[in-house]
Design a protein around this motif. Structure first.
Motif, PDB file in Angstrom:
ATOM      1  N   MET A   1      46.300  29.884   6.999  1.00  0.00           N
ATOM      2  CA  MET A   1      47.744  29.760   7.201  1.00  0.00           C
ATOM      3  C   MET A   1      48.026  28.906   8.428  1.00  0.00           C
ATOM      4  O   MET A   1      47.264  28.940   9.397  1.00  0.00           O
ATOM      5  N   ARG A   2      49.126  28.158   8.361  1.00  0.00           N
ATOM      6  CA  ARG A   2      49.558  27.333   9.490  1.00  0.00           C
ATOM      7  C   ARG A   2      50.897  27.847  10.019  1.00  0.00           C
ATOM      8  O   ARG A   2      51.672  28.453   9.273  1.00  0.00           O
ATOM      9  N   LEU A   3      51.155  27.580  11.278  1.00  0.00           N
ATOM     10  CA  LEU A   3      52.418  27.972  11.906  1.00  0.00           C
ATOM     11  C   LEU A   3      53.116  26.731  12.429  1.00  0.00           C
ATOM     12  O   LEU A   3      52.515  25.917  13.142  1.00  0.00           O
ATOM     13  N   SER A   4      54.383  26.582  12.048  1.00  0.00           N
ATOM     14  CA  SER A   4      55.165  25.415  12.443  1.00  0.00           C
ATOM     15  C   SER A   4      56.495  25.868  13.022  1.00  0.00           C
ATOM     16  O   SER A   4      56.837  27.054  12.993  1.00  0.00           O
ATOM     17  N   THR A   5      57.275  24.917  13.530  1.00  0.00           N
ATOM     18  CA  THR A   5      58.561  25.241  14.131  1.00  0.00           C
ATOM     19  C   THR A   5      59.628  24.259  13.667  1.00  0.00           C
ATOM     20  O   THR A   5      59.317  23.183  13.160  1.00  0.00           O
ATOM     21  N   VAL A   6      60.869  24.674  13.825  1.00  0.00           N
ATOM     22  CA  VAL A   6      62.034  23.814  13.596  1.00  0.00           C
ATOM     23  C   VAL A   6      62.731  23.611  14.930  1.00  0.00           C
ATOM     24  O   VAL A   6      62.988  24.575  15.659  1.00  0.00           O
ATOM     25  N   ILE A   7      63.024  22.356  15.226  1.00  0.00           N
ATOM     26  CA  ILE A   7      63.763  22.009  16.442  1.00  0.00           C
ATOM     27  C   ILE A   7      65.098  21.416  16.017  1.00  0.00           C
ATOM     28  O   ILE A   7      65.144  20.312  15.462  1.00  0.00           O
ATOM     29  N   LEU A   8      66.169  22.157  16.227  1.00  0.00           N
ATOM     30  CA  LEU A   8      67.477  21.625  15.847  1.00  0.00           C
ATOM     31  C   LEU A   8      67.877  20.510  16.817  1.00  0.00           C
ATOM     32  O   LEU A   8      67.653  20.618  18.028  1.00  0.00           O
ATOM     33  N   PRO A   9      68.492  19.427  16.310  1.00  0.00           N
ATOM     34  CA  PRO A   9      68.787  18.249  17.143  1.00  0.00           C
ATOM     35  C   PRO A   9      70.077  18.410  17.940  1.00  0.00           C
ATOM     36  O   PRO A   9      71.043  17.668  17.764  1.00  0.00           O
ATOM     37  N   THR A  10      70.102  19.394  18.838  1.00  0.00           N
ATOM     38  CA  THR A  10      71.322  19.733  19.568  1.00  0.00           C
ATOM     39  C   THR A  10      71.312  19.270  21.022  1.00  0.00           C
ATOM     40  O   THR A  10      72.317  19.437  21.712  1.00  0.00           O
ATOM     41  N   ARG A  11      70.192  18.709  21.467  1.00  0.00           N
ATOM     42  CA  ARG A  11      70.108  18.300  22.874  1.00  0.00           C
ATOM     43  C   ARG A  11      69.956  16.780  22.989  1.00  0.00           C
ATOM     44  O   ARG A  11      69.264  16.160  22.184  1.00  0.00           O
ATOM     45  N   ARG A  12      70.608  16.200  23.994  1.00  0.00           N
ATOM     46  CA  ARG A  12      70.365  14.792  24.289  1.00  0.00           C
ATOM     47  C   ARG A  12      68.890  14.603  24.592  1.00  0.00           C
ATOM     48  O   ARG A  12      68.242  15.461  25.199  1.00  0.00           O
ATOM     49  N   TRP A  13      68.355  13.474  24.171  1.00  0.00           N
ATOM     50  CA  TRP A  13      66.922  13.227  24.287  1.00  0.00           C
ATOM     51  C   TRP A  13      66.437  13.357  25.720  1.00  0.00           C
ATOM     52  O   TRP A  13      65.372  13.939  25.982  1.00  0.00           O
ATOM     53  N   HIS A  14      67.190  12.834  26.672  1.00  0.00           N
ATOM     54  CA  HIS A  14      66.756  12.853  28.076  1.00  0.00           C
ATOM     55  C   HIS A  14      67.306  14.056  28.834  1.00  0.00           C
ATOM     56  O   HIS A  14      67.204  14.117  30.061  1.00  0.00           O
ATOM     57  N   GLU A  15      67.889  15.006  28.098  1.00  0.00           N
ATOM     58  CA  GLU A  15      68.385  16.234  28.721  1.00  0.00           C
ATOM     59  C   GLU A  15      67.804  17.445  28.001  1.00  0.00           C
ATOM     60  O   GLU A  15      68.507  18.394  27.672  1.00  0.00           O
ATOM     61  N   GLY A  16      66.504  17.388  27.765  1.00  0.00           N
ATOM     62  CA  GLY A  16      65.799  18.515  27.162  1.00  0.00           C
ATOM     63  C   GLY A  16      65.322  18.297  25.745  1.00  0.00           C
ATOM     64  O   GLY A  16      64.437  19.023  25.279  1.00  0.00           O
ATOM     65  N   GLY A  17      65.887  17.311  25.044  1.00  0.00           N
ATOM     66  CA  GLY A  17      65.455  17.065  23.673  1.00  0.00           C
ATOM     67  C   GLY A  17      63.999  16.651  23.585  1.00  0.00           C
ATOM     68  O   GLY A  17      63.220  17.223  22.806  1.00  0.00           O
ATOM     69  N   ARG A  18      63.609  15.686  24.388  1.00  0.00           N
ATOM     70  CA  ARG A  18      62.223  15.211  24.404  1.00  0.00           C
ATOM     71  C   ARG A  18      61.260  16.342  24.740  1.00  0.00           C
ATOM     72  O   ARG A  18      60.189  16.484  24.124  1.00  0.00           O
ATOM     73  N   ASP A  19      61.637  17.167  25.707  1.00  0.00           N
ATOM     74  CA  ASP A  19      60.743  18.233  26.164  1.00  0.00           C
ATOM     75  C   ASP A  19      60.447  19.251  25.064  1.00  0.00           C
ATOM     76  O   ASP A  19      59.356  19.846  25.039  1.00  0.00           O
TER      77      ASP A  19
END
Length: 302
Positions: A1-19
């Motif tokens: 089994m594999r474990l994955s995640t979903v990252i909702l696109p709610t943050r500006r890229w340079h304000e936490g999105g990239r991280d």
């Protein structure tokens, strides 16, 4: 089994999105997906960024993590333009893209282009034409097609996908027509469970409903001469009566019960405070790093 995640696109890229995408790779997730919507439910009046540009940016800062949509639909997409974007994204990522695809729903995407929302039958009709055409567009150098809903006139997609014969499809479906599409075109099948049980059902009822979906997928695969055991089965969490992120033990119990049904990948949402996806960050991190090992299963990145 594999474990994955979903990252909702709610943050500006340079304000936490990239991280967030870097964190997903560092935690060892197999894949990180994002919703392919123009906006979504309670997030409608807040920040929400486009899926394809976000995944392109994520491809540039990660090395191992698979990336994808969970899921794309015909609500505002056309297979000709989507194919070009996917081929480019697959190239930029070095062949790490999975396309989650489904019929879509009646949310904001359904009317954003000015049309009336389609009925379930109309959505199924469009998906039934969309998926086979997209399959061809991603697999063949030149495609012409004249359909009821979509057309392609000598469309060139050279050099094609890095992944051959094309990038994998993860088809989200629970109805008979969608399951047949998954059986024929999907490298994976996706479910969120039975939505009728989300608010008032029990975990036991949900498990039985999902068991029934798996059995129907098996029947659809049998019709096409395909071995359902060889097909990946993905469970997107957050839409069943279970609360797998409530604690580490809750996740282990949840994952174990669904592993027994044949699921090969579980997808959990990266926590978002003050939303339906709020969760303890330390629990999330422990699940990512130790959850599957507790069950004696493979590490998330494998």
């Amino acid at each position: 089994m594999r474990l994955s995640t979903v990252i909702l696109p709610t943050r500006r890229w340079h304000e936490g999105g990239r991280d967030q995408w870097l964190r997903a790779e560092q935690l060892g997730f197999h894949a990180a997906y994002t919703y392919d919507h123009l906006s979504w439910r309670t997030f409608r009046d807040g920040p929400w960024f486009g899926a394809v540009p976000t995944l392109t940016a994520a491809a540039g800062v990660t090395d191992r993590l698979r990336l994808g949509t969970m899921v794309t639909s015909p609500n505002f997409r056309h297979p000709v333009t989507l194919a070009k974007e996917l081929i480019t994204l697959d190239d930029v990522s070095g062949g790490r893209i999975t396309l989650g695809i489904g019929a879509g729903g009646v949310g904001f995407d359904a009317t954003a282009l000015g049309q009336e929302p389609w009925t379930p039958k109309e959505r199924a009709d469009r998906l039934g034409e969309f998926v086979p055409l997209l399959d061809r567009l991603l697999s063949e150098d030149v495609v012409s097609y004249e359909g009821t809903f979509y057309s392609a006139d000598e469309v060139r997609n050279i050099p094609g996908c890095v992944q051959r014969p094309r990038l994998p499809f993860a088809v989200a479906a629970t109805g008979p027509r969608g399951l047949r599409l998954a059986a024929r075109y999907g490298q994976a099948w996706v479910t969120t469970g039975d939505p009728k049980l989300f608010e008032e059902g029990t975990p036991e009822q949900s498990l039985e409903a999902i068991r029934g979906q798996v059995e129907k997928l098996g029947a659809a695969c049998a019709e096409t001469g395909r071995d359902v055991a060889a097909m990946d089965k993905i469970l997107l969490t957050g839409f069943t009566p279970d609360r797998p992120l409530e604690s580490f033990d809750a996740f282990v119990d949840f994952a174990g019960r669904h592993y027994e049904l044949g699921f090969t990948e579980i997808v959990i949402h990266m926590p978002i405070a003050d939303s339906q996806f709020a969760a303890d960050e330390s629990v999330f991190d422990k699940i990512a790093s130790e959850g599957l090992a507790q069950l004696g299963l493979s590490a998330p990145g494998n």
